[in-house]
Enzyme design. Structure first.
Site, PDB file in Angstrom:
ATOM      1  N   CYS A  13      59.203 -21.245-130.085  1.00  0.00           N
ATOM      2  CA  CYS A  13      58.917 -21.197-128.651  1.00  0.00           C
ATOM      3  C   CYS A  13      58.515 -22.600-128.217  1.00  0.00           C
ATOM      4  CB  CYS A  13      57.860 -20.151-128.322  1.00  0.00           C
ATOM      5  SG  CYS A  13      56.260 -20.404-129.128  1.00  0.00           S
ATOM      6  N   ASN A  16      54.329 -22.961-129.814  1.00  0.00           N
ATOM      7  CA  ASN A  16      53.999 -22.371-131.124  1.00  0.00           C
ATOM      8  C   ASN A  16      52.536 -21.936-131.207  1.00  0.00           C
ATOM      9  OD1 ASN A  16      53.873 -23.356-134.638  1.00  0.00           O
ATOM     10  ND2 ASN A  16      54.529 -21.404-133.815  1.00  0.00           N
ATOM     11  N   CYS A  18      51.646 -19.075-128.739  1.00  0.00           N
ATOM     12  CA  CYS A  18      51.635 -17.737-128.120  1.00  0.00           C
ATOM     13  C   CYS A  18      52.727 -16.822-128.688  1.00  0.00           C
ATOM     14  CB  CYS A  18      51.799 -17.846-126.601  1.00  0.00           C
ATOM     15  SG  CYS A  18      50.462 -18.762-125.792  1.00  0.00           S
ATOM     16  N   ARG A  19      53.991 -17.085-128.346  1.00  0.00           N
ATOM     17  CA  ARG A  19      55.066 -16.139-128.688  1.00  0.00           C
ATOM     18  C   ARG A  19      55.548 -16.219-130.126  1.00  0.00           C
ATOM     19  NH1 ARG A  19      58.851 -18.128-123.960  1.00  0.00           N
ATOM     20  NH2 ARG A  19      57.654 -20.001-124.494  1.00  0.00           N
ATOM     21  N   SER A  20      55.887 -17.419-130.604  1.00  0.00           N
ATOM     22  CA  SER A  20      56.483 -17.493-131.951  1.00  0.00           C
ATOM     23  C   SER A  20      55.499 -17.133-133.068  1.00  0.00           C
ATOM     24  CB  SER A  20      57.176 -18.843-132.200  1.00  0.00           C
ATOM     25  OG  SER A  20      56.301 -19.922-132.085  1.00  0.00           O
ATOM     26  N   ASP A 129      57.186 -16.624-121.316  1.00  0.00           N
ATOM     27  CA  ASP A 129      56.015 -17.422-121.692  1.00  0.00           C
ATOM     28  C   ASP A 129      54.755 -16.784-121.079  1.00  0.00           C
ATOM     29  OD1 ASP A 129      54.061 -19.326-122.025  1.00  0.00           O
ATOM     30  OD2 ASP A 129      55.258 -20.981-121.220  1.00  0.00           O
TER      31      ASP A 129
END
Ligand code: 4NP
Length: 156
Positions: A13, A16, A18-20, A129
């Site tokens: 993301c 690196n 939050c999402r990934s 995001d």
């Protein structure tokens, strides 16, 4: 596209944090639940390096913990050229991530790259995001990542 079972995946993301990191933790738990995690390398990285060395965002850690997954030991790192030869698959959470991944692709790259939901589910949906959002946005990311992870596990 490789048709034999994949052995490694890198989730990417922007930051690196939050999402990934959630994708890394959730996909690892999905593969473990299916008894398919042995010898599989799962990691995550960011296209920018603003948060290098940091733990995941507290809201990602909480969203994972609420579903029995501990991602607090993860540390942020930036996507690097070697990733394109050491991973079978590199997946972006949204189309901006995928474009940034393609921009960094070195000439000797062997990794398959693409949008997580498209590769995993054949759906062109993006994982948004959540950085400027609320805990509910992180929970929504968790659910999207779980669904895509279950689809992706079929290739492992
Ligand atoms: P991520 O979210 O890409 O899901 O880790 C973000 C984290 C940090 C920033 C942007 C997005 N940032 O601008 O610092």
């Amino acid at each position: 596209m490789k048709t034999h079972p994949l052995r490694s995946v890198l989730f990417v993301c922007l930051g690196n944090i939050c999402r990934s990191p959630l994708a890394e933790g959730v996909f690892r738990s999905v593969l473990a639940a299916e008894g398919k995690d042995r010898g599989i390398h799962i990691d995550s990285a960011g296209t920018n390096g603003y948060h290098t060395g940091e733990a995941p965002d507290e809201r990602s850690i909480l969203a994972a913990r609420q579903h029995g997954i501990d991602i607090s030991d993860q540390r942020c790192r930036q996507l690097k050229a070697e990733d394109f030869v050491s991973f079978d698959l590199i997946l972006g959470m949204d189309r901006a991530n995928v474009a940034a991944i393609q921009d960094r692709r070195p000439a000797n790259a062997t990794a398959e790259t693409g949008l997580f939901s498209e590769i995993a589910l054949g759906e062109a949906s993006q994982i948004p995001d959540p950085y400027c959002g609320t805990q509910a946005d992180f929970e929504r990311v968790y659910r999207m990542v779980l669904k895509a992870s279950k689809g992706l596990s079929k290739r492992f």
